[in-house]
Design a protein around this motif. Structure first.
Motif, PDB file in Angstrom:
ATOM      1  N   ASN A  48      76.160  63.176 -67.557  1.00 24.75           N
ATOM      2  CA  ASN A  48      75.754  64.472 -68.086  1.00 24.75           C
ATOM      3  C   ASN A  48      76.059  64.587 -69.575  1.00 24.75           C
ATOM      4  OD1 ASN A  48      74.622  65.505 -65.774  1.00 24.75           O
ATOM      5  ND2 ASN A  48      76.521  66.442 -65.072  1.00 24.75           N
ATOM      6  N   LEU A  49      77.192  64.067 -70.018  1.00 31.02           N
ATOM      7  CA  LEU A  49      77.518  64.109 -71.442  1.00 31.02           C
ATOM      8  C   LEU A  49      76.504  63.293 -72.244  1.00 31.02           C
ATOM      9  CD1 LEU A  49      81.400  63.791 -71.493  1.00 31.02           C
ATOM     10  CD2 LEU A  49      80.030  65.776 -72.117  1.00 31.02           C
ATOM     11  N   ASN A  50      76.146  62.125 -71.726  1.00 28.45           N
ATOM     12  CA  ASN A  50      75.175  61.285 -72.415  1.00 28.45           C
ATOM     13  C   ASN A  50      73.809  61.969 -72.461  1.00 28.45           C
ATOM     14  OD1 ASN A  50      74.274  58.950 -73.729  1.00 28.45           O
ATOM     15  ND2 ASN A  50      73.472  58.144 -71.803  1.00 28.45           N
ATOM     16  N   HIS A  51      73.423  62.623 -71.388  1.00 27.83           N
ATOM     17  CA  HIS A  51      72.121  63.296 -71.335  1.00 27.83           C
ATOM     18  C   HIS A  51      72.075  64.507 -72.269  1.00 27.83           C
ATOM     19  CE1 HIS A  51      68.379  64.772 -69.665  1.00 27.83           C
ATOM     20  NE2 HIS A  51      68.956  65.940 -69.451  1.00 27.83           N
ATOM     21  N   ASN A  52      73.167  65.254 -72.366  1.00 26.43           N
ATOM     22  CA  ASN A  52      73.198  66.481 -73.165  1.00 26.43           C
ATOM     23  C   ASN A  52      73.626  66.257 -74.611  1.00 26.43           C
ATOM     24  OD1 ASN A  52      72.443  68.040 -70.949  1.00 26.43           O
ATOM     25  ND2 ASN A  52      74.557  68.209 -70.255  1.00 26.43           N
ATOM     26  N   MET A  53      73.927  65.034 -74.983  1.00 28.50           N
ATOM     27  CA  MET A  53      74.402  64.753 -76.331  1.00 28.50           C
ATOM     28  C   MET A  53      73.251  64.802 -77.337  1.00 28.50           C
ATOM     29  SD  MET A  53      76.923  61.711 -76.972  1.00 28.50           S
ATOM     30  CE  MET A  53      77.226  60.953 -78.464  1.00 28.50           C
ATOM     31  N   MET A  54      73.547  65.296 -78.521  1.00 28.36           N
ATOM     32  CA  MET A  54      72.552  65.372 -79.571  1.00 28.36           C
ATOM     33  C   MET A  54      72.222  63.961 -80.067  1.00 28.36           C
ATOM     34  SD  MET A  54      72.839  67.384 -83.218  1.00 28.36           S
ATOM     35  CE  MET A  54      73.263  68.888 -82.402  1.00 28.36           C
ATOM     36  N   PRO A  55      70.934  63.678 -80.321  1.00 31.20           N
ATOM     37  CA  PRO A  55      70.587  62.354 -80.851  1.00 31.20           C
ATOM     38  C   PRO A  55      71.297  62.086 -82.177  1.00 31.20           C
ATOM     39  CG  PRO A  55      68.616  63.518 -80.130  1.00 31.20           C
ATOM     40  CD  PRO A  55      69.757  64.490 -80.055  1.00 31.20           C
ATOM     41  N   MET A  56      71.629  60.823 -82.420  1.00 25.30           N
ATOM     42  CA  MET A  56      72.434  60.442 -83.573  1.00 25.30           C
ATOM     43  C   MET A  56      71.760  60.797 -84.887  1.00 25.30           C
ATOM     44  SD  MET A  56      75.291  59.369 -84.549  1.00 25.30           S
ATOM     45  CE  MET A  56      76.108  58.569 -83.217  1.00 25.30           C
ATOM     46  N   ASP A  57      70.431  60.668 -84.995  1.00 20.38           N
ATOM     47  CA  ASP A  57      69.772  60.976 -86.271  1.00 20.38           C
ATOM     48  C   ASP A  57      69.889  62.456 -86.600  1.00 20.38           C
ATOM     49  OD1 ASP A  57      68.096  61.625 -84.168  1.00 20.38           O
ATOM     50  OD2 ASP A  57      66.254  61.155 -85.262  1.00 20.38           O
ATOM     51  N   GLN A  58      69.812  63.330 -85.604  1.00 23.82           N
ATOM     52  CA  GLN A  58      70.003  64.762 -85.862  1.00 23.82           C
ATOM     53  C   GLN A  58      71.436  65.060 -86.260  1.00 23.82           C
ATOM     54  OE1 GLN A  58      68.778  66.900 -82.415  1.00 23.82           O
ATOM     55  NE2 GLN A  58      66.581  66.648 -82.815  1.00 23.82           N
ATOM     56  N   LEU A  59      72.371  64.408 -85.640  1.00 17.79           N
ATOM     57  CA  LEU A  59      73.773  64.598 -85.956  1.00 17.79           C
ATOM     58  C   LEU A  59      74.073  64.163 -87.388  1.00 17.79           C
ATOM     59  CD1 LEU A  59      76.497  65.479 -84.752  1.00 17.79           C
ATOM     60  CD2 LEU A  59      76.860  63.111 -84.087  1.00 17.79           C
ATOM     61  N   ARG A  65      71.931  64.099 -89.899  1.00 17.54           N
ATOM     62  CA  ARG A  65      71.302  65.071 -90.825  1.00 17.54           C
ATOM     63  C   ARG A  65      72.150  66.320 -90.958  1.00 17.54           C
ATOM     64  NH1 ARG A  65      65.828  65.806 -88.351  1.00 17.54           N
ATOM     65  NH2 ARG A  65      66.241  64.016 -87.074  1.00 17.54           N
ATOM     66  N   MET A  66      72.833  66.735 -89.886  1.00 15.08           N
ATOM     67  CA  MET A  66      73.660  67.939 -89.941  1.00 15.08           C
ATOM     68  C   MET A  66      74.894  67.734 -90.792  1.00 15.08           C
ATOM     69  SD  MET A  66      73.513  69.385 -86.061  1.00 15.08           S
ATOM     70  CE  MET A  66      74.785  70.574 -86.396  1.00 15.08           C
ATOM     71  N   GLN A  67      75.382  66.488 -90.897  1.00 10.80           N
ATOM     72  CA  GLN A  67      76.603  66.227 -91.634  1.00 10.80           C
ATOM     73  C   GLN A  67      76.365  66.121 -93.125  1.00 10.80           C
ATOM     74  OE1 GLN A  67      78.376  62.804 -89.819  1.00 10.80           O
ATOM     75  NE2 GLN A  67      79.132  63.973 -88.072  1.00 10.80           N
ATOM     76  N   ARG A  68      75.135  66.026 -93.582  1.00 12.32           N
ATOM     77  CA  ARG A  68      74.853  65.911 -95.029  1.00 12.32           C
ATOM     78  C   ARG A  68      74.965  67.202 -95.740  1.00 12.32           C
ATOM     79  NH1 ARG A  68      69.660  61.964 -94.901  1.00 12.32           N
ATOM     80  NH2 ARG A  68      70.638  60.390 -93.675  1.00 12.32           N
TER      81      ARG A  68
END
Length: 107
Positions: A91-102, A104-107
Protein backbone atom coordinates in the motif's frame (compact mmCIF):
# COMPACT_ATOMS: atom_id res chain seq x y z
CA UNK A 1 20.09 -43.43 26.60
CA UNK A 2 21.80 -44.99 23.59
CA UNK A 3 18.64 -44.76 21.45
CA UNK A 4 18.31 -41.08 22.37
CA UNK A 5 21.91 -40.37 21.31
CA UNK A 6 21.33 -42.21 18.03
CA UNK A 7 18.28 -39.99 17.43
CA UNK A 8 20.35 -36.86 17.92
CA UNK A 9 23.14 -38.16 15.71
CA UNK A 10 20.63 -39.10 13.01
CA UNK A 11 19.06 -35.64 13.22
CA UNK A 12 22.47 -34.03 13.00
CA UNK A 13 23.30 -36.12 9.93
CA UNK A 14 20.03 -35.14 8.22
CA UNK A 15 20.53 -31.47 9.11
CA UNK A 16 24.06 -31.50 7.70
CA UNK A 17 22.87 -33.27 4.55
CA UNK A 18 20.09 -30.74 3.99
CA UNK A 19 22.47 -27.83 4.60
CA UNK A 20 25.06 -29.21 2.18
CA UNK A 21 22.33 -29.82 -0.40
CA UNK A 22 21.14 -26.22 -0.06
CA UNK A 23 24.64 -24.90 -0.68
CA UNK A 24 25.07 -27.27 -3.62
CA UNK A 25 21.78 -26.19 -5.21
CA UNK A 26 22.61 -22.52 -4.77
CA UNK A 27 26.14 -22.78 -6.12
CA UNK A 28 25.88 -25.16 -9.07
CA UNK A 29 24.84 -24.73 -12.66
CA UNK A 30 23.49 -28.29 -12.81
CA UNK A 31 20.09 -27.17 -11.45
CA UNK A 32 17.63 -25.24 -13.65
CA UNK A 33 18.11 -21.63 -12.51
CA UNK A 34 14.42 -20.60 -12.05
CA UNK A 35 13.84 -23.59 -9.75
CA UNK A 36 16.58 -22.68 -7.28
CA UNK A 37 14.44 -20.49 -4.97
CA UNK A 38 11.75 -23.18 -4.80
CA UNK A 39 14.36 -25.85 -4.04
CA UNK A 40 15.87 -23.69 -1.28
CA UNK A 41 12.44 -23.13 0.30
CA UNK A 42 11.63 -26.85 0.19
CA UNK A 43 15.00 -27.72 1.74
CA UNK A 44 14.47 -25.05 4.44
CA UNK A 45 11.06 -26.49 5.34
CA UNK A 46 12.59 -29.97 5.52
CA UNK A 47 15.35 -28.57 7.74
CA UNK A 48 12.74 -27.08 10.09
CA UNK A 49 10.97 -30.43 10.22
CA UNK A 50 14.20 -32.22 11.14
CA UNK A 51 14.87 -29.74 13.94
CA UNK A 52 11.32 -29.97 15.28
CA UNK A 53 11.25 -33.76 15.35
CA UNK A 54 14.81 -34.73 16.23
CA UNK A 55 15.90 -31.89 18.51
CA UNK A 56 12.72 -30.31 19.93
CA UNK A 57 10.84 -33.63 20.01
CA UNK A 58 7.64 -32.11 18.64
CA UNK A 59 5.40 -35.01 17.64
CA UNK A 60 1.67 -35.50 17.29
CA UNK A 61 1.46 -37.81 20.29
CA UNK A 62 -1.10 -37.26 23.04
CA UNK A 63 1.55 -35.96 25.45
CA UNK A 64 2.69 -33.25 22.99
CA UNK A 65 -0.69 -31.61 22.31
CA UNK A 66 0.30 -28.37 24.05
CA UNK A 67 3.59 -28.22 22.16
CA UNK A 68 1.86 -28.67 18.80
CA UNK A 69 -0.74 -26.02 19.67
CA UNK A 70 1.97 -23.58 20.78
CA UNK A 71 3.88 -24.22 17.56
CA UNK A 72 0.74 -23.69 15.46
CA UNK A 73 -0.05 -20.44 17.29
CA UNK A 74 3.53 -19.23 16.80
CA UNK A 75 3.33 -19.99 13.08
CA UNK A 76 0.02 -18.13 12.84
CA UNK A 77 1.57 -15.06 14.47
CA UNK A 78 4.60 -15.21 12.15
CA UNK A 79 2.40 -15.47 9.06
CA UNK A 80 0.20 -12.59 10.26
CA UNK A 81 3.23 -10.37 10.85
CA UNK A 82 4.78 -11.21 7.47
CA UNK A 83 1.47 -10.86 5.62
CA UNK A 84 0.66 -7.57 7.35
CA UNK A 85 4.12 -6.20 6.60
CA UNK A 86 3.84 -7.12 2.93
CA UNK A 87 0.37 -5.57 2.75
CA UNK A 88 1.57 -2.33 4.36
CA UNK A 89 4.61 -2.11 2.07
CA UNK A 90 2.43 -2.76 -0.98
CA UNK A 91 0.00 0.00 0.00
CA UNK A 92 2.84 2.43 0.74
CA UNK A 93 4.42 1.68 -2.63
CA UNK A 94 1.08 2.12 -4.41
CA UNK A 95 0.23 5.41 -2.65
CA UNK A 96 3.71 6.91 -2.88
CA UNK A 97 4.24 9.99 -5.02
CA UNK A 98 6.29 9.36 -8.19
CA UNK A 99 9.94 10.36 -7.81
CA UNK A 100 9.89 12.99 -10.59
CA UNK A 101 7.03 14.85 -8.89
CA UNK A 102 8.80 14.66 -5.57
CA UNK A 103 12.00 16.09 -7.07
CA UNK A 104 10.06 19.00 -8.67
CA UNK A 105 8.51 19.84 -5.28
CA UNK A 106 11.92 20.08 -3.62
CA UNK A 107 13.25 22.73 -6.05
Amino acid sequence: VRIRVLGYVGGLGLALLLTATSFFVAGTSLVWQPSIPVAIVVLAIAQMGVHLVFFLHITTGADNTNNVLALAFGLLIVFLVIGGSLWIMSNLNHNMMPMDQLMRMQR
